[in-house]
Design an enzyme around this catalytic site. Structure first.
Site, mmCIF file in Angstrom:
data_model
loop_
_atom_site.group_PDB
_atom_site.id
_atom_site.type_symbol
_atom_site.label_atom_id
_atom_site.label_comp_id
_atom_site.label_asym_id
_atom_site.label_seq_id
_atom_site.Cartn_x
_atom_site.Cartn_y
_atom_site.Cartn_z
ATOM 1 N N THR A 1 8.301 -9.195 17.442
ATOM 2 C CA THR A 1 8.291 -8.065 16.326
ATOM 3 C C THR A 1 9.211 -7.097 16.528
ATOM 4 O O THR A 1 9.488 -6.551 17.799
ATOM 5 C CB THR A 1 6.897 -7.598 16.364
ATOM 6 N N LYS B 1 3.758 -6.790 8.674
ATOM 7 C CA LYS B 1 3.328 -5.910 9.716
ATOM 8 C C LYS B 1 3.328 -4.333 9.415
ATOM 9 O O LYS B 1 3.040 -3.438 10.393
ATOM 10 C CB LYS B 1 4.271 -6.081 10.965
ATOM 11 N N GLY C 1 2.556 0.752 11.710
ATOM 12 C CA GLY C 1 3.165 -0.577 11.937
ATOM 13 C C GLY C 1 2.673 -1.110 13.343
ATOM 14 O O GLY C 1 2.514 -0.131 14.146
ATOM 15 N N SER D 1 9.738 -6.324 20.771
ATOM 16 C CA SER D 1 10.861 -6.959 21.544
ATOM 17 C C SER D 1 12.044 -6.629 21.188
ATOM 18 O O SER D 1 13.058 -6.409 21.907
ATOM 19 C CB SER D 1 10.327 -8.286 21.504
#
Length: 227
Positions: free
Chosen positions: A26, A58, A70, A149
């Site tokens: 994500t 998300k 988020g 990430s």
């Protein structure tokens, strides 16, 4: 024997009672610029080395308070935290900072909540905040913040684009997410963006308040001495 079978193992730095690979990945990015604040998230969900969903949502909008969140991390954990945040907002009349601090305290100390594996990025017209399970409530100084990430990639790209006067917060967010998706294998190009207009500027862009004068001139000092 049963105890040995249930012994927790470490996967990707997270303790788990299952040998199944964890869902991760994500990129969530928030950009505040020129009276506008935008939050963007990609749609990829990864299970181990496999993509299991390319269009996950998300980004969530709490319409009652015009606050957008988020999340990065486990979907179930993030939704639990989202519901807790909404409850804290109700308790504190929509005051985002107060609600976030209270949630962070609960998240850090509650035996159940501190096991949750997620990070929240929250925006309102006035604030951009990151909430973590370590009890942190963080606010950026330049109006840009990212988690996940691909967060460092999106953050670097957004900061590089901030000085481009022709680009709005939404345009910067979309371009930065595109850069992150082109490099991070856990981030894709299915980007969802939510925008709030009439937003306050970032902290380092707010005009400085004039300091109160604390010293008198030599002439004023003499005049006072004569009196």
């Amino acid at each position: 024997m049963l105890r040995s079978m249930l012994r927790p193992i470490a996967l990707n730095g997270v303790r788990s009672f299952s040998s199944m690979p964890l869902m991760h990945g994500t990129t969530i990015l928030a950009v505040r610029k020129g009276g506008q604040v935008a939050i963007a998230g990609d749609g990829q969900v990864t299970l181990g080395n496999h993509i299991v969903k390319p269009n996950a949502r998300k980004i969530r909008h709490i319409e009652k308070y015009n606050i957008v969140t988020g999340f990065a991390g486990s979907t179930a954990d993030a939704m639990t935290l989202y519901e807790r945040l909404e409850g804290k907002l109700d308790d504190h009349n929509g005051q985002l900072l107060r609600a976030s601090v209270e949630l962070a305290k609960l998240w850090r100390t509650d035996k159940y909540l501190r096991q949750l594996n997620a990070t929240l990025l929250v925006i309102s017209r006035e604030l951009t905040l990151e909430l973590t399970g370590a009890g942190d409530v963080l606010e950026p100084t330049d109006g840009v913040m990212a988690v996940g990430s691909g967060g460092p990639l999106a953050l670097a790209a957004a900061r590089a684009l901030l000085d481009n006067e022709s680009m709005s917060a939404e345009q910067i967010a979309r371009k930065a997410m595109s850069v992150a998706a082109s490099i991070d294998i856990y981030t894709n190009g299915n980007c969802i963006v939510q925008v709030l207009d009439d937003a306050e500027p970032a902290n380092d862009m707010k005009p400085e308040q004039p300091e109160a004068e604390t010293k008198t001139t030599q002439k004023e000092t003499k005049q006072k001495a004569k009196k």
